[in-house]
Design a protein around this motif. Structure first.
Motif, PDB file in Angstrom:
ATOM      1  N   GLU A  47       0.830  -1.206   0.000  1.00 32.46           N
ATOM      2  CA  GLU A  47       0.000   0.000   0.000  1.00 32.46           C
ATOM      3  C   GLU A  47       0.868   1.262   0.000  1.00 32.46           C
ATOM      4  OE1 GLU A  47      -0.491  -2.562   2.138  1.00 32.46           O
ATOM      5  OE2 GLU A  47      -2.425  -3.331   1.446  1.00 32.46           O
ATOM      6  N   LYS A  48       1.939   1.245   0.775  1.00 31.19           N
ATOM      7  CA  LYS A  48       2.824   2.409   0.833  1.00 31.19           C
ATOM      8  C   LYS A  48       3.559   2.584  -0.496  1.00 31.19           C
ATOM      9  CE  LYS A  48       3.346   4.639   4.005  1.00 31.19           C
ATOM     10  NZ  LYS A  48       2.674   5.900   4.432  1.00 31.19           N
ATOM     11  N   MET A  49       3.978   1.473  -1.111  1.00 30.12           N
ATOM     12  CA  MET A  49       4.643   1.564  -2.409  1.00 30.12           C
ATOM     13  C   MET A  49       3.686   2.145  -3.449  1.00 30.12           C
ATOM     14  SD  MET A  49       6.709  -1.210  -4.736  1.00 30.12           S
ATOM     15  CE  MET A  49       7.161  -2.132  -3.311  1.00 30.12           C
ATOM     16  N   ASP A  50       2.426   1.769  -3.380  1.00 32.36           N
ATOM     17  CA  ASP A  50       1.425   2.306  -4.300  1.00 32.36           C
ATOM     18  C   ASP A  50       1.278   3.814  -4.100  1.00 32.36           C
ATOM     19  OD1 ASP A  50      -0.729   1.704  -6.307  1.00 32.36           O
ATOM     20  OD2 ASP A  50      -1.973   2.570  -4.727  1.00 32.36           O
ATOM     21  N   ALA A  51       1.224   4.259  -2.853  1.00 34.97           N
ATOM     22  CA  ALA A  51       1.086   5.689  -2.557  1.00 34.97           C
ATOM     23  C   ALA A  51       2.329   6.469  -2.988  1.00 34.97           C
ATOM     24  CB  ALA A  51       0.821   5.886  -1.065  1.00 34.97           C
ATOM     25  N   ILE A  52       3.498   5.936  -2.732  1.00 41.48           N
ATOM     26  CA  ILE A  52       4.751   6.588  -3.138  1.00 41.48           C
ATOM     27  C   ILE A  52       4.820   6.687  -4.657  1.00 41.48           C
ATOM     28  CG2 ILE A  52       7.254   6.279  -3.238  1.00 41.48           C
ATOM     29  CD1 ILE A  52       7.027   5.101  -0.346  1.00 41.48           C
ATOM     30  N   SER A  53       4.438   5.612  -5.334  1.00 38.04           N
ATOM     31  CA  SER A  53       4.442   5.612  -6.798  1.00 38.04           C
ATOM     32  C   SER A  53       3.490   6.664  -7.363  1.00 38.04           C
ATOM     33  CB  SER A  53       4.060   4.229  -7.328  1.00 38.04           C
ATOM     34  OG  SER A  53       5.028   3.289  -6.954  1.00 38.04           O
ATOM     35  N   ALA A  54       2.367   6.862  -6.697  1.00 39.36           N
ATOM     36  CA  ALA A  54       1.410   7.884  -7.146  1.00 39.36           C
ATOM     37  C   ALA A  54       2.043   9.272  -7.084  1.00 39.36           C
ATOM     38  CB  ALA A  54       0.138   7.830  -6.305  1.00 39.36           C
ATOM     39  N   VAL A  55       2.783   9.552  -6.009  1.00 41.80           N
ATOM     40  CA  VAL A  55       3.466  10.847  -5.897  1.00 41.80           C
ATOM     41  C   VAL A  55       4.534  10.965  -6.980  1.00 41.80           C
ATOM     42  CG1 VAL A  55       4.897  12.319  -4.418  1.00 41.80           C
ATOM     43  CG2 VAL A  55       2.983  11.043  -3.414  1.00 41.80           C
ATOM     44  N   LEU A  56       5.206   9.864  -7.276  1.00 40.67           N
ATOM     45  CA  LEU A  56       6.238   9.855  -8.314  1.00 40.67           C
ATOM     46  C   LEU A  56       5.657   9.884  -9.724  1.00 40.67           C
ATOM     47  CD1 LEU A  56       8.658   7.172  -6.837  1.00 40.67           C
ATOM     48  CD2 LEU A  56       9.112   9.627  -7.053  1.00 40.67           C
ATOM     49  N   GLU A  57       4.348   9.632  -9.809  1.00 41.55           N
ATOM     50  CA  GLU A  57       3.645   9.583 -11.096  1.00 41.55           C
ATOM     51  C   GLU A  57       4.186   8.467 -11.990  1.00 41.55           C
ATOM     52  OE1 GLU A  57       3.029  13.506 -12.878  1.00 41.55           O
ATOM     53  OE2 GLU A  57       3.385  14.383 -10.895  1.00 41.55           O
ATOM     54  N   VAL A  58       4.451   7.307 -11.374  1.00 41.95           N
ATOM     55  CA  VAL A  58       4.854   6.104 -12.101  1.00 41.95           C
ATOM     56  C   VAL A  58       4.022   4.933 -11.589  1.00 41.95           C
ATOM     57  CG1 VAL A  58       7.227   6.898 -12.461  1.00 41.95           C
ATOM     58  CG2 VAL A  58       6.716   5.454 -10.488  1.00 41.95           C
ATOM     59  N   HIS A  59       3.909   3.902 -12.400  1.00 40.17           N
ATOM     60  CA  HIS A  59       3.217   2.685 -11.977  1.00 40.17           C
ATOM     61  C   HIS A  59       4.058   2.022 -10.886  1.00 40.17           C
ATOM     62  CE1 HIS A  59       1.380  -1.264 -12.115  1.00 40.17           C
ATOM     63  NE2 HIS A  59       0.378  -0.702 -12.800  1.00 40.17           N
ATOM     64  N   PRO A  60       3.423   1.430  -9.879  1.00 40.62           N
ATOM     65  CA  PRO A  60       4.203   0.749  -8.830  1.00 40.62           C
ATOM     66  C   PRO A  60       5.161  -0.303  -9.381  1.00 40.62           C
ATOM     67  CG  PRO A  60       1.914   0.928  -8.174  1.00 40.62           C
ATOM     68  CD  PRO A  60       1.988   1.407  -9.595  1.00 40.62           C
ATOM     69  N   LEU A  61       4.798  -0.952 -10.474  1.00 38.98           N
ATOM     70  CA  LEU A  61       5.711  -1.933 -11.071  1.00 38.98           C
ATOM     71  C   LEU A  61       6.971  -1.277 -11.605  1.00 38.98           C
ATOM     72  CD1 LEU A  61       3.307  -4.398 -12.908  1.00 38.98           C
ATOM     73  CD2 LEU A  61       4.631  -4.792 -10.819  1.00 38.98           C
ATOM     74  N   THR A  62       6.881  -0.027 -12.015  1.00 36.07           N
ATOM     75  CA  THR A  62       8.075   0.687 -12.476  1.00 36.07           C
ATOM     76  C   THR A  62       9.063   0.827 -11.330  1.00 36.07           C
ATOM     77  OG1 THR A  62       6.784   1.878 -14.128  1.00 36.07           O
ATOM     78  CG2 THR A  62       8.915   2.839 -13.512  1.00 36.07           C
ATOM     79  N   LEU A  63       8.561   1.186 -10.156  1.00 32.25           N
ATOM     80  CA  LEU A  63       9.419   1.320  -8.980  1.00 32.25           C
ATOM     81  C   LEU A  63      10.007  -0.038  -8.590  1.00 32.25           C
ATOM     82  CD1 LEU A  63      10.620   2.988  -6.701  1.00 32.25           C
ATOM     83  CD2 LEU A  63       8.414   2.864  -5.528  1.00 32.25           C
ATOM     84  N   LEU A  64       9.195  -1.068  -8.626  1.00 33.82           N
ATOM     85  CA  LEU A  64       9.682  -2.405  -8.284  1.00 33.82           C
ATOM     86  C   LEU A  64      10.678  -2.912  -9.328  1.00 33.82           C
ATOM     87  CD1 LEU A  64       9.414  -4.554  -6.122  1.00 33.82           C
ATOM     88  CD2 LEU A  64       7.508  -5.509  -7.398  1.00 33.82           C
ATOM     89  N   ALA A  65      10.369  -2.692 -10.612  1.00 37.17           N
ATOM     90  CA  ALA A  65      11.293  -3.110 -11.671  1.00 37.17           C
ATOM     91  C   ALA A  65      12.623  -2.376 -11.534  1.00 37.17           C
ATOM     92  CB  ALA A  65      10.677  -2.857 -13.044  1.00 37.17           C
ATOM     93  N   ALA A  66      12.569  -1.083 -11.251  1.00 35.87           N
ATOM     94  CA  ALA A  66      13.804  -0.309 -11.067  1.00 35.87           C
ATOM     95  C   ALA A  66      14.629  -0.882  -9.922  1.00 35.87           C
ATOM     96  CB  ALA A  66      13.471   1.162 -10.826  1.00 35.87           C
ATOM     97  N   THR A  67      13.957  -1.356  -8.889  1.00 39.14           N
ATOM     98  CA  THR A  67      14.645  -1.977  -7.757  1.00 39.14           C
ATOM     99  C   THR A  67      15.466  -3.180  -8.215  1.00 39.14           C
ATOM    100  OG1 THR A  67      12.948  -1.248  -6.198  1.00 39.14           O
ATOM    101  CG2 THR A  67      14.308  -3.134  -5.534  1.00 39.14           C
ATOM    102  N   TYR A  68      14.838  -4.053  -9.003  1.00 37.23           N
ATOM    103  CA  TYR A  68      15.546  -5.246  -9.464  1.00 37.23           C
ATOM    104  C   TYR A  68      16.583  -4.925 -10.527  1.00 37.23           C
ATOM    105  CZ  TYR A  68      12.789  -8.132  -6.465  1.00 37.23           C
ATOM    106  OH  TYR A  68      12.246  -8.702  -5.344  1.00 37.23           O
ATOM    107  N   LEU A  69      16.362  -3.875 -11.296  1.00 40.95           N
ATOM    108  CA  LEU A  69      17.398  -3.449 -12.244  1.00 40.95           C
ATOM    109  C   LEU A  69      18.647  -2.999 -11.497  1.00 40.95           C
ATOM    110  CD1 LEU A  69      15.202  -1.511 -14.819  1.00 40.95           C
ATOM    111  CD2 LEU A  69      16.400  -3.676 -15.204  1.00 40.95           C
ATOM    112  N   VAL A  70      18.455  -2.295 -10.379  1.00 44.93           N
ATOM    113  CA  VAL A  70      19.589  -1.868  -9.555  1.00 44.93           C
ATOM    114  C   VAL A  70      20.250  -3.084  -8.915  1.00 44.93           C
ATOM    115  CG1 VAL A  70      20.241  -0.642  -7.432  1.00 44.93           C
ATOM    116  CG2 VAL A  70      18.715   0.463  -9.081  1.00 44.93           C
ATOM    117  N   GLN A  71      19.442  -3.951  -8.314  1.00 44.98           N
ATOM    118  CA  GLN A  71      20.005  -5.084  -7.587  1.00 44.98           C
ATOM    119  C   GLN A  71      20.742  -6.058  -8.503  1.00 44.98           C
ATOM    120  OE1 GLN A  71      17.477  -8.188  -5.981  1.00 44.98           O
ATOM    121  NE2 GLN A  71      18.645  -8.149  -4.077  1.00 44.98           N
TER     122      GLN A  71
END
Length: 94
Positions: A47-71
């Motif tokens: 739920e928090k990731m969804d809210a953060i993604s909304a502020v970032l104006e990106v889909h939550p999967l974009t934030l999660l995908a970026a995480t795995y791209l970094v890792q």
């Protein structure tokens, strides 16, 4: 790289690209919480990731995908291809 640290790095990169400050997230969390996320000290709920993604104006999967791209230090096309292959094999069709 540890997963929380990778999430924090991805979050910080996207936030910086969007030219947003930690204070811009005050509608969903405190600056202190955002700082702990970016430093990899905590992990958000879905739920928090969804809210953060909304502020970032990106889909939550974009934030999660970026995480795995970094890792995993992989190319975007490799990750997207893998996701497509796995989702199709699990029954989600185009």
């Amino acid at each position: 790289m540890e997963l929380n640290a990778a999430f924090g790095e991805a979050l910080k990169r996207i936030r910086s690209r969007q030219k947003k400050t930690q204070e811009d997230f005050s509608v969903v969390s405190s600056r202190t919480y955002m700082s702990t996320l970016e430093r990899g000290l905590k992990s958000p709920t879905i739920e928090k990731m969804d809210a953060i993604s909304a502020v970032l104006e990106v889909h939550p999967l974009t934030l999660l995908a970026a995480t795995y791209l970094v890792q995993e230090q992989m190319e975007v096309s490799a990750l997207v291809g893998r996701l497509c292959d796995e989702l199709i094999s699990l029954g989600w069709q185009d």
